[in-house]
Design a protein around this motif. Structure first.
Motif, PDB file in Angstrom:
ATOM      1  N   LEU A 257      -0.226  -2.485 -19.282  1.00 52.97           N
ATOM      2  CA  LEU A 257      -1.587  -2.457 -18.763  1.00 52.97           C
ATOM      3  C   LEU A 257      -1.647  -3.051 -17.360  1.00 52.97           C
ATOM      4  O   LEU A 257      -2.352  -2.521 -16.481  1.00 52.97           O
ATOM      5  N   GLU A 258      -0.920  -4.131 -17.134  1.00 51.99           N
ATOM      6  CA  GLU A 258      -0.877  -4.712 -15.790  1.00 51.99           C
ATOM      7  C   GLU A 258      -0.230  -3.744 -14.801  1.00 51.99           C
ATOM      8  O   GLU A 258      -0.635  -3.676 -13.637  1.00 51.99           O
ATOM      9  N   GLY A 259       0.760  -3.014 -15.254  1.00 51.22           N
ATOM     10  CA  GLY A 259       1.341  -1.985 -14.394  1.00 51.22           C
ATOM     11  C   GLY A 259       0.336  -0.905 -14.056  1.00 51.22           C
ATOM     12  O   GLY A 259       0.290  -0.410 -12.917  1.00 51.22           O
ATOM     13  N   SER A 260      -0.493  -0.519 -15.024  1.00 54.83           N
ATOM     14  CA  SER A 260      -1.529   0.483 -14.773  1.00 54.83           C
ATOM     15  C   SER A 260      -2.537  -0.012 -13.740  1.00 54.83           C
ATOM     16  O   SER A 260      -3.004   0.762 -12.894  1.00 54.83           O
ATOM     17  N   VAL A 261      -2.849  -1.305 -13.785  1.00 53.76           N
ATOM     18  CA  VAL A 261      -3.782  -1.879 -12.806  1.00 53.76           C
ATOM     19  C   VAL A 261      -3.226  -1.736 -11.394  1.00 53.76           C
ATOM     20  O   VAL A 261      -3.930  -1.315 -10.464  1.00 53.76           O
ATOM     21  N   LEU A 262      -1.955  -2.077 -11.212  1.00 50.06           N
ATOM     22  CA  LEU A 262      -1.355  -1.993  -9.886  1.00 50.06           C
ATOM     23  C   LEU A 262      -1.271  -0.546  -9.401  1.00 50.06           C
ATOM     24  O   LEU A 262      -1.533  -0.260  -8.227  1.00 50.06           O
ATOM     25  N   LEU A 263      -0.910   0.358 -10.292  1.00 49.43           N
ATOM     26  CA  LEU A 263      -0.828   1.773  -9.902  1.00 49.43           C
ATOM     27  C   LEU A 263      -2.190   2.332  -9.511  1.00 49.43           C
ATOM     28  O   LEU A 263      -2.308   3.091  -8.537  1.00 49.43           O
ATOM     29  N   CYS A 264      -3.236   1.953 -10.231  1.00 51.22           N
ATOM     30  CA  CYS A 264      -4.578   2.427  -9.896  1.00 51.22           C
ATOM     31  C   CYS A 264      -5.046   1.849  -8.560  1.00 51.22           C
ATOM     32  O   CYS A 264      -5.723   2.538  -7.783  1.00 51.22           O
ATOM     33  N   CYS A 265      -4.694   0.600  -8.282  1.00 56.07           N
ATOM     34  CA  CYS A 265      -5.033   0.012  -6.986  1.00 56.07           C
ATOM     35  C   CYS A 265      -4.375   0.794  -5.849  1.00 56.07           C
ATOM     36  O   CYS A 265      -5.007   1.067  -4.812  1.00 56.07           O
ATOM     37  N   TYR A 266      -3.127   1.155  -6.038  1.00 54.40           N
ATOM     38  CA  TYR A 266      -2.429   1.918  -5.002  1.00 54.40           C
ATOM     39  C   TYR A 266      -3.057   3.299  -4.840  1.00 54.40           C
ATOM     40  O   TYR A 266      -3.198   3.802  -3.718  1.00 54.40           O
ATOM     41  N   LEU A 267      -3.446   3.910  -5.940  1.00 55.96           N
ATOM     42  CA  LEU A 267      -4.069   5.230  -5.874  1.00 55.96           C
ATOM     43  C   LEU A 267      -5.377   5.174  -5.093  1.00 55.96           C
ATOM     44  O   LEU A 267      -5.678   6.064  -4.290  1.00 55.96           O
ATOM     45  N   ILE A 268      -6.163   4.100  -5.286  1.00 49.94           N
ATOM     46  CA  ILE A 268      -7.436   3.971  -4.576  1.00 49.94           C
ATOM     47  C   ILE A 268      -7.200   3.787  -3.082  1.00 49.94           C
ATOM     48  O   ILE A 268      -7.868   4.422  -2.244  1.00 49.94           O
TER      49      ILE A 268
END
Length: 505
Positions: free
Chosen positions: A485-496
């Motif tokens: 889940l923490e990995g998903s947070v970082l990936l979504c931040c990069y996508l934004i």
């Protein structure tokens, strides 16, 4: 006494006349191009426990040389009388076999060492000559950019492997310095190419994009895929804190120049020329401080607290998996299927190219990357117009893929193997190198390059993205544990962030 034989004739009778130093034998078929009389010379020095040396020389050799010096044809030492041709042949054959064995072993070692450079990415090497040809022959800017962009990716991986092999031939301190210096060689080469062409914004955007890519994309992918295999993965607190502190300090060095520039712009008493000079001087001073901090970081990592990082390096080849708890069921089966092809062969991982070979590969890779980088940077503007993408998006999102290809692959593979400390060290360590080494070096070099002077003013939006990214990464590692889940947070931040630069054009 056995009669020696020759392929070009029949040996004549042998007669022996013994002297103090030599023993002469009859002719060996002089008529058919034979060797003539054969002389055996033996040393007669009475040295205790020493075997007299025996050398052979033919009369034909003596006539050809025009001197009495003995030409040794055999270095064997033996007691007794004559050395037969069969003994000489056996000795020559054994020496030939020994040389062949040495050559075979050397060839096998070279092949085994070069196996470390094998990668599926090597298929993209076909674009290297295509990209260089496209640049030299003035093909379309789109083809020049795409071919060289794709060609640099495998070259970056080869360069990284050569750096590791060179470091393996040194001690821990020198090896660490080599890895620290060449760890982000691609970013340095791209930045130098942009500096020569006067494209300072490309340098800033590439450096910012590399930091964001390492912190959010690479580290996020490591957390995510590692979390799919293991429910939770532990992180060594000392390593996480050290990387977090250095990243926060680097952001301090990036934020202040941007705020300083805004403060100068609000001061109407300072002219434009003087404002740019003051801003450049402040960035230069800040760059020197950042570089000094990086040197202190190397002392911390390689000398005073080397044992902390030694624990991380020992995870590279553990005998027993430890730290995370692997799930059962389909996910566990998928983990085994995923990790097995990623796991390199143990013998291949231990093979290291020789120092001359690794150095030659490193030099060749740097030269070719430099050529391709020139074409990549020079074709950004044309590719931007043709593809409808902003130059900032290309420099911030696409170009970091080249430099981070090695880190991305290595970090994800180590995370899947439950070596999260090593994965964090790769991703965060690369970001620290860019922020505290590459960026300051480029600022200092710009003062001596004769072109426009580079500053650490990365503009307000880029600076805010950096600060927020570091904050999010620090928060995900605060409990010394990671999950998907923490990995998903970082990936979504990069996508934004990537989408923001895409819409900015």
């Amino acid at each position: 006494m056995a009669q020696p034989s020759r392929s070009n004739g029949t040996a004549g009778p042998l007669g022996e006349h013994r002297g103090n130093h030599e023993v002469s034998y009859g002719s060996f078929d002089n008529s058919g191009g034979g060797v003539g009389s054969l002389t055996r010379r033996r040393s007669t020095h009475a040295v205790p426990n020493r075997v007299p040396s025996t050398t052979w020389r033919s009369a034909r050799d003596a006539a050809h040389d025009g001197c009495d010096a003995v030409t040794p044809t055999n270095s064997m030492r033996r007691r007794g009388s004559a050395i037969s041709d069969s003994a000489l042949g056996a000795y020559a054959a054994s020496m030939e076999r020994k040389v062949d064995l040495q050559l075979h072993e050397r060839h096998a070692g070279m092949v085994e060492a070069l196996e470390g450079y094998n990668s599926p990415m090597n298929a993209l090497l076909v674009f290297v000559p295509l990209g260089i040809a496209a640049g030299l022959l003035d093909w379309s800017q789109t083809l020049v950019f795409l071919f060289n962009f794709l060609g640099v990716i495998p070259l970056a991986m080869i360069l990284g492997r050569a750096t590791e092999d060179i470091a393996a031939h040194t001690n821990q301190t020198i090896g660490g310095l080599i890895n620290a210096t060449f760890g982000n060689a691609v970013e340095l080469i791209l930045s130098f190419s942009a500096l020569k062409q006067g494209k300072l914004d490309v340098i800033r955007d590439t450096l910012v994009g590399s930091v964001l890519s390492n912190l959010l994309l690479v580290l996020g992918a490591s957390f995510f895929f590692g979390g799919l295999v293991y429910r939770e993965q532990e992180v060594l607190a000392a390593v996480a804190e050290a990387n977090g502190d250095l990243l926060s300090f680097s952001m301090f060095g990036f934020v202040l120049p941007a705020i300083f520039s805004l403060a100068l712009m609000s001061n109407t008493t300072i002219g434009e020329t003087k404002r740019e000079l003051v801003e450049a001087r402040f960035s230069l001073f800040t760059a020197v401080v950042l570089l000094a901090m990086y040197i202190l970081y190397l002392v911390f990592q390689l000398y005073t607290h080397a044992e902390l990082y030694a624990e991380v390096e020992e995870e590279a080849n553990p005998d027993v998996e430890a730290g995370g708890s692997a799930p059962d069921g389909p996910i566990g089966d998928a983990a085994a299927a995923v990790s097995s092809p990623l796991e390199p062969d143990s013998s291949a991982s231990e093979a290291v190219a020789s120092l001359p070979m690794a150095s030659a590969i490193l030099v060749c890779a740097v030269v070719v990357v430099s050529i391709c980088s020139e074409f990549v940077v020079g074709s950004i503007e044309g590719f931007s117009r043709a593809a409808g993408l902003g130059e900032s998006f290309i420099a911030l999102v696409l170009l970091p893929i080249i430099g981070n290809a090695v880190e991305h692959w290595a970090a994800v593979v180590t995370a899947v193997k439950d070596k999260m400390d090593l994965s964090i060290g790769i991703a965060c360590g690369s970001s620290v190198q860019i922020a505290l080494f590459v960026a300051p070096v480029m600022v200092i070099v710009s003062w001596f390059a004769g072109a426009a002077r580079l500053t650490l003013n990365f503009h307000l939006f880029e600076t805010v993205c950096l600060v927020m990214s570091v904050q999010v990464v620090t928060m995900t590692m605060r409990d010394s544990r990671t999950n998907w889940l923490e990995g998903s947070v970082l990936l979504c931040c990069y996508l934004i962030i990537a989408s923001a630069f895409f819409f900015m054009g």
